[in-house]
Design a protein around this motif. Structure first.
Motif, mmCIF file in Angstrom:
data_model
loop_
_atom_site.group_PDB
_atom_site.id
_atom_site.type_symbol
_atom_site.label_atom_id
_atom_site.label_comp_id
_atom_site.label_asym_id
_atom_site.label_seq_id
_atom_site.Cartn_x
_atom_site.Cartn_y
_atom_site.Cartn_z
ATOM 1 N N ILE A 21 -4.959 5.359 6.473
ATOM 2 C CA ILE A 21 -4.813 3.931 6.189
ATOM 3 C C ILE A 21 -5.310 3.643 4.776
ATOM 4 C CG2 ILE A 21 -5.414 1.600 6.901
ATOM 5 C CD1 ILE A 21 -3.686 3.127 8.903
ATOM 6 N N ALA A 22 -6.453 4.240 4.437
ATOM 7 C CA ALA A 22 -7.020 4.051 3.099
ATOM 8 C C ALA A 22 -6.080 4.605 2.026
ATOM 9 C CB ALA A 22 -8.387 4.728 3.010
ATOM 10 N N ILE A 23 -5.468 5.755 2.298
ATOM 11 C CA ILE A 23 -4.535 6.334 1.336
ATOM 12 C C ILE A 23 -3.343 5.407 1.116
ATOM 13 C CG2 ILE A 23 -2.906 8.229 0.933
ATOM 14 C CD1 ILE A 23 -4.854 10.057 2.441
ATOM 15 N N ARG A 24 -2.798 4.870 2.224
ATOM 16 C CA ARG A 24 -1.656 3.960 2.110
ATOM 17 C C ARG A 24 -1.995 2.764 1.240
ATOM 18 N NH1 ARG A 24 2.947 4.747 1.644
ATOM 19 N NH2 ARG A 24 2.389 3.647 -0.267
ATOM 20 N N TRP A 25 -3.175 2.189 1.438
ATOM 21 C CA TRP A 25 -3.598 1.053 0.622
ATOM 22 C C TRP A 25 -3.812 1.480 -0.828
ATOM 23 C CZ3 TRP A 25 -7.678 -0.904 4.685
ATOM 24 C CH2 TRP A 25 -7.004 -1.627 5.686
ATOM 25 N N GLY A 26 -4.379 2.673 -1.011
ATOM 26 C CA GLY A 26 -4.614 3.155 -2.367
ATOM 27 C C GLY A 26 -3.324 3.380 -3.136
ATOM 28 N N LEU A 27 -2.290 3.871 -2.448
ATOM 29 C CA LEU A 27 -1.008 4.116 -3.106
ATOM 30 C C LEU A 27 -0.270 2.820 -3.436
ATOM 31 C CD1 LEU A 27 0.220 7.206 -1.038
ATOM 32 C CD2 LEU A 27 -0.564 7.180 -3.426
ATOM 33 N N ASP A 28 -0.693 1.728 -2.839
ATOM 34 C CA ASP A 28 -0.135 0.430 -3.205
ATOM 35 C C ASP A 28 -0.671 -0.027 -4.565
ATOM 36 O OD1 ASP A 28 1.288 0.302 -0.852
ATOM 37 O OD2 ASP A 28 -0.250 -0.864 0.206
ATOM 38 N N GLU A 29 -1.781 0.571 -4.990
ATOM 39 C CA GLU A 29 -2.443 0.155 -6.222
ATOM 40 C C GLU A 29 -2.313 1.176 -7.348
ATOM 41 O OE1 GLU A 29 -3.797 -2.866 -6.284
ATOM 42 O OE2 GLU A 29 -3.302 -3.141 -4.161
ATOM 43 N N MET A 30 -2.191 2.467 -6.998
ATOM 44 C CA MET A 30 -2.174 3.519 -8.012
ATOM 45 C C MET A 30 -1.093 4.541 -7.697
ATOM 46 S SD MET A 30 -6.275 4.253 -8.534
ATOM 47 C CE MET A 30 -6.161 4.614 -10.293
ATOM 48 N N THR A 31 -0.678 5.301 -8.706
ATOM 49 C CA THR A 31 0.272 6.383 -8.480
ATOM 50 C C THR A 31 -0.453 7.549 -7.797
ATOM 51 O OG1 THR A 31 -0.177 7.402 -10.636
ATOM 52 C CG2 THR A 31 1.574 5.742 -10.530
ATOM 53 N N PRO A 32 0.276 8.440 -7.117
ATOM 54 C CA PRO A 32 -0.377 9.525 -6.366
ATOM 55 C C PRO A 32 -1.324 10.381 -7.194
ATOM 56 C CG PRO A 32 1.929 9.367 -5.746
ATOM 57 C CD PRO A 32 1.742 8.427 -6.902
ATOM 58 N N ALA A 86 2.109 6.777 7.250
ATOM 59 C CA ALA A 86 0.713 7.200 7.369
ATOM 60 C C ALA A 86 0.428 7.853 8.716
ATOM 61 C CB ALA A 86 -0.211 6.008 7.146
ATOM 62 N N GLY A 87 0.940 7.244 9.804
ATOM 63 C CA GLY A 87 0.685 7.789 11.134
ATOM 64 C C GLY A 87 1.262 9.174 11.319
ATOM 65 N N LEU A 88 2.526 9.362 10.945
ATOM 66 C CA LEU A 88 3.147 10.679 11.074
ATOM 67 C C LEU A 88 2.504 11.683 10.131
ATOM 68 C CD1 LEU A 88 6.968 9.935 11.498
ATOM 69 C CD2 LEU A 88 5.385 10.887 13.184
ATOM 70 N N ALA A 89 2.080 11.224 8.953
ATOM 71 C CA ALA A 89 1.408 12.127 8.021
ATOM 72 C C ALA A 89 0.135 12.684 8.645
ATOM 73 C CB ALA A 89 1.079 11.384 6.722
ATOM 74 N N SER A 90 -0.595 11.835 9.380
ATOM 75 C CA SER A 90 -1.833 12.285 10.021
ATOM 76 C C SER A 90 -1.564 13.369 11.049
ATOM 77 C CB SER A 90 -2.551 11.105 10.674
ATOM 78 O OG SER A 90 -1.850 10.634 11.817
ATOM 79 N N LEU A 91 -0.378 13.334 11.653
ATOM 80 C CA LEU A 91 -0.018 14.353 12.638
ATOM 81 C C LEU A 91 0.508 15.616 11.983
ATOM 82 C CD1 LEU A 91 0.557 15.031 15.744
ATOM 83 C CD2 LEU A 91 2.917 14.513 15.135
ATOM 84 N N VAL A 251 -4.328 11.268 16.591
ATOM 85 C CA VAL A 251 -4.463 10.229 17.612
ATOM 86 C C VAL A 251 -5.012 8.960 16.968
ATOM 87 C CG1 VAL A 251 -5.595 9.574 19.756
ATOM 88 C CG2 VAL A 251 -4.797 11.930 19.436
ATOM 89 N N VAL A 252 -6.072 9.122 16.178
ATOM 90 C CA VAL A 252 -6.646 7.981 15.458
ATOM 91 C C VAL A 252 -5.665 7.483 14.401
ATOM 92 C CG1 VAL A 252 -8.542 7.202 13.983
ATOM 93 C CG2 VAL A 252 -8.990 8.792 15.869
ATOM 94 N N GLY A 253 -5.033 8.427 13.681
ATOM 95 C CA GLY A 253 -4.110 8.048 12.616
ATOM 96 C C GLY A 253 -2.900 7.289 13.122
ATOM 97 N N LEU A 254 -2.266 7.797 14.180
ATOM 98 C CA LEU A 254 -1.083 7.137 14.739
ATOM 99 C C LEU A 254 -1.431 5.759 15.311
ATOM 100 C CD1 LEU A 254 0.501 10.228 16.502
ATOM 101 C CD2 LEU A 254 1.618 8.872 14.713
ATOM 102 N N THR A 255 -2.565 5.685 16.012
ATOM 103 C CA THR A 255 -2.974 4.415 16.616
ATOM 104 C C THR A 255 -3.300 3.368 15.561
ATOM 105 O OG1 THR A 255 -3.887 5.603 18.528
ATOM 106 C CG2 THR A 255 -4.591 3.326 18.200
ATOM 107 N N ILE A 260 -2.497 -1.432 12.425
ATOM 108 C CA ILE A 260 -2.819 -2.044 11.134
ATOM 109 C C ILE A 260 -1.594 -2.150 10.226
ATOM 110 C CG2 ILE A 260 -4.239 -1.838 9.047
ATOM 111 C CD1 ILE A 260 -6.306 -0.345 10.762
ATOM 112 N N LEU A 261 -0.778 -1.085 10.202
ATOM 113 C CA LEU A 261 0.370 -1.054 9.289
ATOM 114 C C LEU A 261 1.692 -1.370 9.979
ATOM 115 C CD1 LEU A 261 -0.540 2.188 7.268
ATOM 116 C CD2 LEU A 261 -1.067 -0.196 6.687
#
Length: 299
Positions: A21-32, A86-91, A251-255, A260-261
């Motif tokens: 979730i934090a990565i997704r928000w971070g990529l909204d502000e900065m390039t990878p 983000a959820g699928l990435a966590s898996l 499990v945490v990432g997908l949920t 949230i997203l």
């Protein structure tokens, strides 16, 4: 594992699950590449004041840093930038357990049991289902492939961690902190050639509270705390035992991604998710089942 170490594994699960979730928000502000560079630069600058340089030779530190830090997150951040939810990435990133087992056989000459081969096959089948059925979701083929590349880099980092421990050096938080001096170099060089100097400067001047909070979470919670505990477990147990503990992360990432997203996953992809989780569960608990079975047979 002891109950204490299992609790440490649980802490890793939540730290890394919410990390996406934090990565997704971070990529909204900065390039990878800029996000990755700042993440590790912050850790190196602040952490070096509190932790001494490890006695590990720089050659091994470099291998650890370029695989676990730069390789994993350059691929992962790019994957999420190019359409990996983000959820699928966590898996999908947890396929590192598969790569770790394979690399452990190739480089560490560890023995893989038959049930682990079955587990790998099941999990790989689940990944194939996910990868081939992304048409009804926002997932892209490029994002999926880059996430797999990140998982293989993580697995290679696990091998470096295990090797460092076998050579008698401490794979602890000191290694994590000081290895962070290395990845900012390839991250910022990549940003220069991919994004250009103007975009780099724009990323710097537009840093706000959201960016700062994201970088703080990625740096302190996900990296220092998460990998500090991860390396501690890897120094005490075989790589094939520790790697599957990340089973709970998706499990945490997908949920959290769904709540949230508001990310959506197709019904067929849910079948793939269940197959991956089943494979990881078998790989994690298969040894205990066999041990209990043999003990029961013996009595």
């Amino acid at each position: 594992m002891t109950p204490k170490d299992m609790l440490l594994g649980l802490a890793i699960i939540f730290a890394w699950g919410l990390n996406f979730i934090a990565i997704r928000w971070g990529l909204d502000e900065m390039t990878p590449m800029m996000l990755g560079g700042f993440r590790f630069l912050i850790i190196a600058v602040i952490g070096s004041f509190f932790f001494s340089r490890p006695k590990t030779p720089w050659l091994w530190i470099a291998g650890y840093a370029l695989s676990l830090n730069f390789g994993q997150f350059a691929f992962l951040f790019s994957a999420m930038h190019f359409g990996m939810p983000a959820g699928l990435a966590s898996l999908v990133l947890q396929s590192q357990a598969i790569f770790t087992l394979l690399f452990a056989v190739l480089f560490l000459k560890e023995y893989v049991r038959p049930y682990q081969l079955i587990a790998i096959s099941i999990a790989a089948g689940g990944l194939a289902v996910i990868g081939l059925n992304g048409g009804n979701t926002t997932m892209t083929v490029l994002g999926f492939a880059l996430t797999l590349a990140g998982a293989s880099s993580w697995a290679l980092g696990n091998i470096f961690t295990k090797t460092i421990s076998k050579k008698g050096y401490d794979a602890n938080v000191n290694l994590i902190i000081w290895s962070c001096w290395i990845p900012p170099v390839p991250f910022f060089l990549s940003a220069y050639f991919i994004d250009g100097s103007d975009v780099m400067w724009q990323n710097i001047t537009s840093i706000n509270w959201k960016t700062a909070a994201t970088l703080a979470y990625l740096s302190i919670v996900a990296t220092v705390c998460g990998y500090g505990l991860w390396n501690y477990l890897l120094s005490r147990y075989p790589a094939g035992t520790v790697a599957p503990l990340a089973l709970g992360v998706p499990v945490v990432g997908l949920t959290s991604a769904a709540l949230i997203l508001n990310e959506q996953i197709s019904h067929i992809q849910w079948i793939g998710i269940l197959l991956v989780l089943a494979g990881l569960v078998l790989n994690t608990l298969g040894g205990r089942w066999l041990t209990k079975k043999s003990q029961t047979s013996a009595t």
